[in-house]
Each structure stands twice: as structure tokens, then as C-alpha cells.
Design a protein around this motif. Structure first.
Motif, short mmCIF file in Angstrom:
data_model
loop_
_atom_site.label_atom_id
_atom_site.label_comp_id
_atom_site.label_asym_id
_atom_site.label_seq_id
_atom_site.Cartn_x
_atom_site.Cartn_y
_atom_site.Cartn_z
N PHE A 126 0.86 -1.19 0.00
CA PHE A 126 0.00 0.00 0.00
C PHE A 126 0.89 1.24 0.00
O PHE A 126 1.92 1.29 0.69
N THR A 127 0.49 2.24 -0.76
CA THR A 127 1.30 3.46 -0.91
C THR A 127 0.59 4.65 -0.27
O THR A 127 -0.56 4.96 -0.62
N LEU A 128 1.31 5.29 0.64
CA LEU A 128 0.83 6.52 1.29
C LEU A 128 1.43 7.72 0.57
O LEU A 128 2.63 7.77 0.31
N LEU A 129 0.59 8.70 0.23
CA LEU A 129 1.03 9.88 -0.51
C LEU A 129 0.85 11.14 0.32
O LEU A 129 -0.10 11.26 1.11
N LEU A 130 1.80 12.09 0.15
CA LEU A 130 1.59 13.45 0.63
C LEU A 130 0.79 14.16 -0.45
O LEU A 130 1.26 14.29 -1.59
N SER A 131 -0.41 14.60 -0.13
CA SER A 131 -1.36 15.03 -1.15
C SER A 131 -0.82 16.14 -2.05
O SER A 131 -0.98 16.11 -3.28
N GLN A 132 -0.15 17.17 -1.45
CA GLN A 132 0.36 18.27 -2.24
C GLN A 132 1.84 18.51 -1.92
O GLN A 132 2.25 18.45 -0.76
N PRO A 133 2.68 18.81 -2.94
CA PRO A 133 4.08 19.17 -2.66
C PRO A 133 4.13 20.39 -1.75
O PRO A 133 3.27 21.26 -1.81
N SER A 134 5.13 20.44 -0.92
CA SER A 134 5.23 21.51 0.07
C SER A 134 6.69 21.88 0.29
O SER A 134 7.59 21.08 0.06
N ASP A 135 6.93 23.12 0.77
CA ASP A 135 8.29 23.55 1.08
C ASP A 135 8.70 23.16 2.50
O ASP A 135 9.87 23.28 2.87
N GLN A 136 7.74 22.72 3.28
CA GLN A 136 8.07 22.29 4.63
C GLN A 136 7.22 21.10 5.03
O GLN A 136 6.06 20.98 4.61
N PRO A 137 7.79 20.20 5.82
CA PRO A 137 7.04 18.99 6.20
C PRO A 137 5.90 19.34 7.15
O PRO A 137 6.09 20.12 8.09
N PRO A 138 4.72 18.78 6.92
CA PRO A 138 3.58 19.06 7.80
C PRO A 138 3.66 18.24 9.09
O PRO A 138 2.88 17.31 9.33
N LEU A 139 4.62 18.60 9.92
CA LEU A 139 4.84 17.85 11.16
C LEU A 139 3.71 18.09 12.14
O LEU A 139 3.09 19.17 12.16
N SER A 140 3.49 17.13 12.98
CA SER A 140 2.47 17.29 14.02
C SER A 140 2.95 16.58 15.28
O SER A 140 3.74 15.64 15.23
N SER A 141 2.48 17.06 16.38
CA SER A 141 2.80 16.42 17.65
C SER A 141 1.51 16.41 18.49
O SER A 141 1.00 17.46 18.85
#
Length: 470
Positions: free
Chosen positions: A66-81
């Protein structure tokens, strides 16, 4: 039954690259021996993540990717905590076949037939993630949580490049982590400063110490570490560098032929000047244009720096640049009149006092010469005039505020010097003007013990001095 499928990872690692589509693949294995399993994949943040195929069927004891995709290219990683997650839900499928719409309806109805087999954290990894953490406002605890995984996906060249960025930022935590992960502290980047130069420029003494302890090899021919520290007025950095590198070249020069002492003089950093001269830097070294540190200090009007440099190099005030200028000439060009006495008028006044040139003295004082200025031996103009017997010069100097009982480097006052040279009238005038005839000289000796009186016993009688004067 606890679950129908098993994931091949405990964490989904997504290698992030600025402005590019990012994806990662993981596998799920059907644990059922005789029955197919329907699978539904969702993320905790569907606006950011998507799947190439979110609904699928896995045959008995089979494995599917199974392949997980980042929906849109971005200049910074959408990190979360806390971290975003992939939720794996499953359902037994006795028929072994179903259309996508059937699967969608199957998982849309909650109930005991739906298993929640796994919740897999999503981690962004790679050098671009480390760069982002370095430049972001994430709190230290969050960085400590996110950083190790991101670093673990970097190769040695990437780690070394990141080390330079961390050193430039003065981030000691990240520098330590990168070195521990395998970054090369002696790695070079063509046309760029060394990692130690970047650390010194950051001003973080902990980073500098880390690099020294980690084996950074200083190159006197390339590194300008003392220059950088001098520009920032950081004696503490200079101390740790001199302790860490006993062979550091104190008089190394930059592209303009300037030493760290030149840099300190340009900026007027007196404490740095004191340190550098104290450990052996040469205050008479000239740059490619023939400028000494004194020329630069004079050019910038730094009075304390000028005073210090003059006190540590008697003749540097006479040094000429390639254009034939002394430090005094440069100060005049810039209009720094507060430096005139230190750089030139002091000499002129002393010379006039020695020659009893009252007219020259008046002119010099009018230009700003200080009547209590000292030469390299601690003599004031009054000492000079008294030693030469210039009574008119003494009268002028006292009238202009000369302090009568100042002592020179040997412990003598102007009165001592007059007696030493046998000038009775001058000595009498000085006493009449307030000079203390019973003042103690060098090392506490009373005047009758001093050579100046032994050479002129008549003066002792004239002043009726006792053998011991308290």
C-alpha cells in the motif's frame, strides 16, 4: 481474534523533499488461512495524506503493498505532535470478491464485523526535515522527539552538510546529535567556511567546545577563528580556542593581510586587544596597505584602543602606511581631535618642554595637547622641563594645570628631576609652587638617600633636609 492482518512496519516513514511529491510503501499480510480479508486505510489527517488504493482485498495468507502519498508538494514537512497516523481497519470477506462500492458500504457501517487492526504513526524523515526542525520554532521537547528518526534516514554526506547548518545556527543539541550519528566534523565544502568557523561566528561557545572535543582539526592557513571572535568582542571564545589549539597562529592574516589584532582595533574592542597582546600577538604587524592596528583604531576614533596600543608599542605611532601616513595624520583626516594628543601633540609638547620653547608649548597646548601626558618612561612635560632647567616652561605648565607631584616610572617627581640635574632655582620654584620636598621616591627612599641628592650635596643643605625624612 485480535486482528486479521499484520503490518510489516511499526511506523510509516515518509522521506520528505521540498517541493516534491512524497510517498512511501508499506505491506499488510492476511493472517487468515482460508478466508480473504477486506482492508480500509484512512489517515488522521485526510487533507494532507491520501492512498493510492485505500480499499483492497487480501487473499488468505497473502501480502499486499500500500502506498501513502503526501497530497500536495510543500516547502516544509507538515509535522504534528502527536504524530499523524494510518488507521488500518479490516473485515472478513467469505466470498473473496467485492467491488469498490461494496467495500465502501461495508466499512461505512460500524459494528462488530469491523476490526481495527493497527494504528501506525507517520514520521517525516530525511535531511529536509532536519533542516526544518533546525529553523523552526518547535519546542526542544518536540524536536527531541522528532529529530532522531529524521536524522536516522540521512547518509554521511547529508549529516555533514546538516552539521554545517547546525553550527551556523549555534544549535548545540543538534550538533551533538549529528556528530553522534556520524557527521564528519572535518568535512569540507568548496568555497565555504569550515564548520568551526561557522560555530565561532554563531557565538555559541558550547558548539565550539563540542567540535574541539570531537576532533576538529584547525588549519592555520584557512581558518580565521580568532578574526571572527575578535570581530564579535568574544574573549571567551578566543580563550577556549587558544586552550584547544596550542599551535594556533596568533598573527595569521586574512585576505587583506590583517591579523585578529587589526580586527579588534577596527572595532575598538579593548578587552580583545588586551587578550591578544597578552598571549603574544604583535601590535606592529602591518596589513597589505601598511596599516598597523593603531592606524585602524585611529581611523575609527577609538580612544581607549589607541591608548592601549600606544602603551604596548612605543614606536608604532611613527609607522607609515603605503601612502606615507602616520596614525596621527589619519586621525586628523577624520577629524578625531581627541586623539591628537596621544598620537602627536604629546611628543611635540615634550619636545618643546625639553627645549624651553615657551611659544611652541603655548601653540601645542592651544591645539589640545594635555599638560599631564606621559611619554614611554612616564615623564610629563613638567618632568622634562625640570630636568632641563626650563623655568619659563615650568611656569607655563603649572599655569596650565600641570600636576606638580606626579611621579614617573622610576618613582621621581619633577622636583626630583630638577635636583638630579642640579637646577637649584627650578627646584626652589617648584617647592614654592607646592612641590613636596619631603616626598618619598622610588621604593620608599627618602630624598637624602637618593642619588640625585648625593650628586648635589649643596642642595641638601639648601633645603635643610634631615638624614631621614618621614
Amino acid at each position: 481474534m485480535d486482528r486479521l492482518v499484520k503490518a510489516d512496519v511499526k511506523e510509516v516513514n515518509l522521506s520528505f523533499s521540498k517541493g516534491h511529491k512524497c510517498s512511501t510503501t508499506f505491506r499488510l499480510t492476511n493472517l487468515m488461512h482460508t478466508m480473504s480479508v477486506a482492508v480500509s486505510l484512512t489517515s488522521s489527517n485526510p487533507s494532507i495524506f491520501s492512498f493510492v488504493q485505500s480499499l483492497s482485498i487480501i487473499p488468505p495468507l497473502s501480502t499486499s503493498s500500500f502506498t501513502l502519498l503526501l497530497s500536495q508538494p510543500s516547502d516544509q514537512p507538515p509535522l504534528s505532535s502527536p504524530l499523524d497516523t494510518v488507521l488500518v481497519r479490516t473485515c472478513m470477506l467469505p466470498t473473496g470478491k467485492a467491488h469498490q462500492d461494496d467495500l465502501r458500504r461495508l466499512f461505512s457501517r460500524p459494528g462488530p464485523h469491523i476490526f481495527k487492526d493497527a494504528t501506525i504513526p507517520i514520521s517525516f524523515v530525511g535531511p529536509h526535515v532536519v533542516e526544518f526542525l533546525l529553523s523552526s520554532s518547535y519546542k526542544s521537547l518536540e524536536i527531541a522527539f522528532l529529530l532522531p528518526k529524521a536524522i536516522s534516514w540521512c547518509d554521511k554526506s547529508q549529516l555533514t552538510s546538516l552539521l554545517r547548518s547546525a553550527a551556523r545556527k549555534g544549535n548545540s543539541h543538534l550538533v551533538s546529535a549529528l556528530i553522534e550519528a556520524g557527521a564528519d566534523v572535518n568535512g569540507k565544502e568548496s568555497g565555504s567556511p569550515s564548520v568551526m568557523s561557522l560555530a565561532v561566528q554563531s557565538g555559541n561557545i558550547d558548539v565550539v567546545q563540542l567540535l574541539i572535543e570531537s576532533g576538529y582539526i584547525m588549519e592555520n592557513s584557512a581558518d580565521r577563528l580568532l578574526h571572527d571572535a575578535a570581530a564579535m568582542n568574544r574573549v571567551d571564545l578566543m580563550e577556549i580556542l587558544c586552550l584547544g589549539y596550542v599551535d594556533i597562529e596568533l598573527n595569521s592574516v586574512d585576505d587583506h593581510g590583517r591579523t585578529a589584532l587589526h580586527v579588534a582595533a577596527i572595532n575598538g574592542h579593548v578587552e580583545v586587544l588586551r587578550f591578544l597582546v597578552g598571549v603574544g600577538s604583535d601590535p606592529t604587524v602591518v596589513d597589505s596597505n601598511g596599516w598597523t592596528p593603531l592606524h585602524f583604531a585611529s581611523s575609527e576614533g577609538h580612544f581607549e584602543a589607541v591608548d592601549f596600543l600606544l602603551n604596548n608599542s612605543t614606536y608604532v605611532k611613527y609607522a607609515l602606511t603605503r601612502e606615507g601616513k602616520t596614525a596621527f595624520t589619519i586621525a586628523v583626516d577624520k577629524g578625531y581631535s581627541n586623539l591628537y594628543d596621544l598620537l602627536h601633540l604629546n611628543d611635540v609638547l615634550h619636545r618643546a618642554a625639553r627645549l624651553n620653547d615657551v611659544t611652541g608649548m603655548k601653540s601645542c597646548i592651544a591645539e589640545g595637547a594635555k599638560v599631564n601626558s606621559r611619554d614611554q618612561n612616564g615623564w610629563t612635560p613638567l618632568h622634562r622641563a625640570a630636568f632641563k632647567g626650563g623655568l619659563e616652561s615650568i611656569k607655563l605648565l603649572l599655569d596650565q594645570g600641570a600636576q606638580i607631584d606626579l611621579v614617573d616610572d622610576a618613582g621621581y617627581t619633577a622636583f626630583h628631576r630638577a635636583v638630579e640635574a642640579g637646577h637649584l632655582q627650578v627646584a626652589l620654584y617648584l617647592v614654592a609652587s607646592g612641590a613636596r620636598a619631603n616626598v618619598k621616591g622610588l621604593k620608599g627612599k627618602v630624598l637624602s638617600d637618593l642619588d640625585c641628592f648625593k650628586n648635589h650635596p649643596s642642595l641638601v643643605t639648601s633645603f635643610r633636609l634631615e638624614e631621614e625624612i618621614a
